[in-house]
Design an enzyme around this catalytic site. Structure first.
Site, PDB file in Angstrom:
ATOM      1  N   ASP A  21       0.848  -1.198   0.000  1.00  0.00           N
ATOM      2  CA  ASP A  21       0.000   0.000   0.000  1.00  0.00           C
ATOM      3  C   ASP A  21       0.876   1.238   0.000  1.00  0.00           C
ATOM      4  O   ASP A  21       1.664   1.436   0.918  1.00  0.00           O
ATOM      5  CB  ASP A  21      -0.904  -0.045   1.241  1.00  0.00           C
ATOM      6  CG  ASP A  21      -1.691   1.247   1.416  1.00  0.00           C
ATOM      7  OD1 ASP A  21      -1.906   1.950   0.407  1.00  0.00           O
ATOM      8  OD2 ASP A  21      -2.090   1.537   2.565  1.00  0.00           O
ATOM      9  N   ASP A  29      -1.789  -1.241  -3.815  1.00  0.00           N
ATOM     10  CA  ASP A  29      -2.107  -0.487  -5.033  1.00  0.00           C
ATOM     11  C   ASP A  29      -0.977  -0.571  -6.054  1.00  0.00           C
ATOM     12  O   ASP A  29       0.073  -1.163  -5.790  1.00  0.00           O
ATOM     13  CB  ASP A  29      -2.434   0.972  -4.675  1.00  0.00           C
ATOM     14  CG  ASP A  29      -1.412   1.558  -3.713  1.00  0.00           C
ATOM     15  OD1 ASP A  29      -0.205   1.412  -3.997  1.00  0.00           O
ATOM     16  OD2 ASP A  29      -1.812   2.131  -2.668  1.00  0.00           O
ATOM     17  N   ASP A  98      -4.793 -10.684 -15.654  1.00  0.00           N
ATOM     18  CA  ASP A  98      -5.837 -11.664 -15.359  1.00  0.00           C
ATOM     19  C   ASP A  98      -7.015 -11.334 -16.268  1.00  0.00           C
ATOM     20  O   ASP A  98      -7.475 -10.191 -16.305  1.00  0.00           O
ATOM     21  CB  ASP A  98      -6.261 -11.539 -13.883  1.00  0.00           C
ATOM     22  CG  ASP A  98      -6.621 -12.876 -13.272  1.00  0.00           C
ATOM     23  OD1 ASP A  98      -7.377 -13.620 -13.927  1.00  0.00           O
ATOM     24  OD2 ASP A  98      -6.169 -13.178 -12.157  1.00  0.00           O
ATOM     25  N   ASP A 199      -9.162 -16.620 -16.258  1.00  0.00           N
ATOM     26  CA  ASP A 199      -9.980 -17.056 -15.138  1.00  0.00           C
ATOM     27  C   ASP A 199     -11.043 -18.063 -15.584  1.00  0.00           C
ATOM     28  O   ASP A 199     -11.752 -17.822 -16.572  1.00  0.00           O
ATOM     29  CB  ASP A 199     -10.656 -15.802 -14.556  1.00  0.00           C
ATOM     30  CG  ASP A 199     -11.300 -16.038 -13.213  1.00  0.00           C
ATOM     31  OD1 ASP A 199     -10.569 -16.355 -12.262  1.00  0.00           O
ATOM     32  OD2 ASP A 199     -12.533 -15.909 -13.119  1.00  0.00           O
ATOM     33  N   GLU A 253      -6.963 -21.070 -16.419  1.00  0.00           N
ATOM     34  CA  GLU A 253      -7.377 -21.713 -15.172  1.00  0.00           C
ATOM     35  C   GLU A 253      -8.503 -22.670 -15.534  1.00  0.00           C
ATOM     36  O   GLU A 253      -9.566 -22.242 -15.969  1.00  0.00           O
ATOM     37  CB  GLU A 253      -7.860 -20.682 -14.153  1.00  0.00           C
ATOM     38  CG  GLU A 253      -8.090 -21.306 -12.791  1.00  0.00           C
ATOM     39  CD  GLU A 253      -9.125 -20.588 -11.948  1.00  0.00           C
ATOM     40  OE1 GLU A 253      -9.163 -20.831 -10.736  1.00  0.00           O
ATOM     41  OE2 GLU A 253      -9.913 -19.799 -12.489  1.00  0.00           O
ATOM     42  N   HIS A 326      -3.995 -17.291  -4.884  1.00  0.00           N
ATOM     43  CA  HIS A 326      -4.915 -16.524  -4.026  1.00  0.00           C
ATOM     44  C   HIS A 326      -6.181 -17.298  -3.664  1.00  0.00           C
ATOM     45  O   HIS A 326      -7.005 -16.789  -2.915  1.00  0.00           O
ATOM     46  CB  HIS A 326      -5.281 -15.220  -4.737  1.00  0.00           C
ATOM     47  CG  HIS A 326      -6.081 -15.471  -5.993  1.00  0.00           C
ATOM     48  ND1 HIS A 326      -5.546 -16.132  -7.084  1.00  0.00           N
ATOM     49  CD2 HIS A 326      -7.363 -15.214  -6.294  1.00  0.00           C
ATOM     50  CE1 HIS A 326      -6.479 -16.249  -8.000  1.00  0.00           C
ATOM     51  NE2 HIS A 326      -7.596 -15.704  -7.559  1.00  0.00           N
ATOM     52  N   ASP A 327      -6.365 -18.473  -4.235  1.00  0.00           N
ATOM     53  CA  ASP A 327      -7.552 -19.280  -3.934  1.00  0.00           C
ATOM     54  C   ASP A 327      -7.241 -20.455  -3.010  1.00  0.00           C
ATOM     55  O   ASP A 327      -8.138 -21.227  -2.664  1.00  0.00           O
ATOM     56  CB  ASP A 327      -8.145 -19.866  -5.227  1.00  0.00           C
ATOM     57  CG  ASP A 327      -8.723 -18.801  -6.129  1.00  0.00           C
ATOM     58  OD1 ASP A 327      -9.206 -17.780  -5.610  1.00  0.00           O
ATOM     59  OD2 ASP A 327      -8.698 -18.994  -7.359  1.00  0.00           O
TER      60      ASP A 327
END
Ligand code: GLC
Ligand code: CA
Length: 556
Positions: A21, A29, A98, A199, A253, A326-327
């Site tokens: 950040d 960010d 992505d 995705d 994915e 991240h999953d």
């Protein structure tokens, strides 16, 4: 085997919300990423996969996009994006975007139009159906709980959403939808990006007629639309219209993908994608209630699955290699050992075991530091729609008792991967000067980048070496793969071969000392240890491996 830069690359995944950040609002960010590119250069990676940075109402942290050509205000501006891309390119780092095109946000202008009336020009951009006997058009359940259908009062029809109600599925049968997607991709390619991670791309072609699925424990039917009948046709069209015109890295994915299907998606003919993310190794500790349980991954099964993908794609398609994203919860807490005694050792073991295989390795932010799962103590600490919805659905229906379900989401929930990146030992781990959007793991004082960069035997330095070795030894990229000792429940041993060279990889996945016997075909004494997590200099023909010991030894 044909050579390609994307086969020789190592990819690093950034989850922007949790990376760095720069302005103190507690949310990672783009300027934060730009400021850390030197760190990634130091690590040595070639490509960044950036989780979504597009405009989004954040129902699913950016995987619900309301404008594909705008940057999420919380992450910065398009100027910030361009600066990040420019700086990355200066450092020789590529950027992979992505691409989330199975669905949009319900706040995307296409959907706002689509839901406004039955004869709107955008109606057919999404999947609308009449109800059946006053109920949903079929029994499909959504991945984030509940029915996959949402009733819309205005036009008295249901729309399909395989994920949350705020993620309506696009209708890929409509050629206008495909053209819009391809034009948008071209716009990003012309901006100079280097690739796409696609995705849930295996879901874009729905089963014709949308028939009822098999009913599972949740009471809903399985949509079963992975690898639908037109998915390869759509991807070939995308390849012709966009991908083939640029020099890109692409990965799909693909939940529900089999080896046979992967040979089509990632064929060496190059007419669809470069590679897929398969899920078979991730599903080894799944069960009847999806991933919500305490089952452990069994080493023999893991070896069998990984080896199947290694040998069956050989020469026909290309593998991606991953433990984390991240999953997924942190692999170190799932398959390794996150106790202070073995944390670093087992992190290095996991890295070695994966990075010495054939395929393109993916590192998820913090994996290179040995970051662990978060010690959750209350439901309020969760941010992820998947865990929160699953908790409510399964406990309220009485399928899983609340305490048990809390343990499951704590162990398997996606927020484990989404806690802030641990940069140093200052408050909030140097991630933000404000209040982070999700809690920092309390172990940041011991586990952080600053400390590890300053220490020769750290996990960071070890990953740096793994990446460097890939550059120095072709056998790591292009050698073929053979599993040894398939029945051992303790050791994962495999051999890579290229010409006369052999690369032996030995990993002890247990807390115990374990005896190891070298295969006859390798002459003892001639091997050179390329990397080891115990400072081993040679590997004797009969050796005792220490707890979580690993080594990669080159012969010839
Ligand atoms: C993919 C993403 C995941 C997201 C889902 C819906 O699986 O990786 O984070 O929730 O698709 O877009
Ligand atoms: Ca910020």
């Amino acid at each position: 085997m044909e050579k390609a830069w994307w086969k020789e690359s190592v990819v690093y995944q950034i989850y922007p919300r949790s990376f760095c950040d720069s302005n103190g609002d507690g949310i990672g960010d783009l300027n934060g990423i730009t400021g850390k590119l030197d760190y990634l250069k130091e690590l040595g990676i070639d490509v960044i996969w950036l989780s979504p940075v597009y405009q989004s109402p954040n129902d699913d942290n950016g995987y619900d996009i309301s404008d594909y050509k705008a940057v999420m205000a919380e992450f910065g501006t398009m100027e910030d994006y361009d600066r990040m891309l420019g700086r990355a390119h200066e450092l020789g780092i590529k950027i992979m975007m992505d691409l989330v095109v199975n669905h949009t946000s319900d706040e995307h202008p296409w959907f706002i139009e689509s839901r406004s009336s039955k004869d709107n020009a955008y109606r057919d951009y999404y999947i609308w159906k009449d109800g059946r006997d006053g109920k949903e058009p079929n029994n499909w359940g959504a991945c984030f709980g509940g029915s996959a259908w949402e009733y819309d009062e205005k036009t008295k029809q249901y729309y399909l959403h395989l994920f949350s109600t705020k993620q309506p599925d696009l209708n890929w049968e409509n050629p206008l939808v495909r053209k819009e997607v391809f034009d948008m991709m071209t716009w990003w390619c012309d901006k100079g990006i280097d690739g796409f991670r696609m995705d849930v791309i295996s879901l874009i072609s729905k089963t014709p007629g949308l028939p009822d699925g098999r009913v599972g424990k949740s009471g809903y039917g399985d949509p079963g639309c992975a690898n639908g009948p037109r998915v390869h046709e759509f991807l070939k069209e995308m390849n012709r219209e966009v991908l083939s015109k640029y020099d890109l890295i692409t990965v799909g994915e693909c939940s529900g993908v089999t080896v046979e299907e992967a040979k089509k998606y990632a064929s060496s003919a190059g007419d669809e994608l470069n590679m897929v993310f398969q899920f078979e190794h991730m599903d080894l500790d799944g069960g009847e209630s999806f991933k919500w349980n305490h089952k452990k991954i069994r080493l023999t099964e893991l070896k069998q699955v990984m080896s199947k993908w290694q040998t069956e794609l050989e020469g026909k398609a290309w593998n991606s290699l991953y433990w984390c994203n991240h999953d997924q919860p942190r692999m170190l807490s799932r398959l390794g050992n996150d106790s202070s005694l073995y944390r670093e050792r087992s992190a290095k073991l996991l890295g070695t075991c994966l990075h010495m295989m054939q395929g393109t390795p993916y590192i998820y932010q913090g994996e290179e530091l040995g970051m662990t799962n978060y010690p959750f103590t209350s439901l309020e600490e969760f941010r992820d729609i998947e865990s929160i919805n699953a908790y409510h659905e399964l406990t309220e229906k009485g399928i899983v008792p609340p305490e048990e379900m809390f343990d499951y989401i704590s162990y398997k929930g996606r927020d484990n991967a989404r806690t802030p990146m641990q940069w140093d030992d200052s408050p909030s781990a140097g991630f933000t000067s404000g209040t982070p959007w999700i809690a920092v793991n309390p172990n940041y004082k011991e586990i952080n980048a600053k400390e590890q960069m300053a220490r020769e035997d750290s996990v960071f330095r070890y990953y740096q070496k793994l990446i460097k070795l890939r550059r120095e030894h072709e056998i790591i990229v292009y050698g073929d793969y053979r599993l040894l000792l398939p029945d051992s429940g303790e050791l994962y041993v495999y051999m890579r071969s290229l010409g006369e060279q052999r690369l032996l990889v030995v990993c002890n996945f247990t807390e115990q000392e374990t005896a190891y016997q070298m295969p006859d075909e390798l002459e003892s004494g001639k091997g050179r240890v390329l990397i080891s997590n115990y400072d081993r200099e040679t590997l004797e023909p009969s050796a005792t491996l220490a707890p979580y010991e690993c080594a990669a030894v080159l012969y010839g």
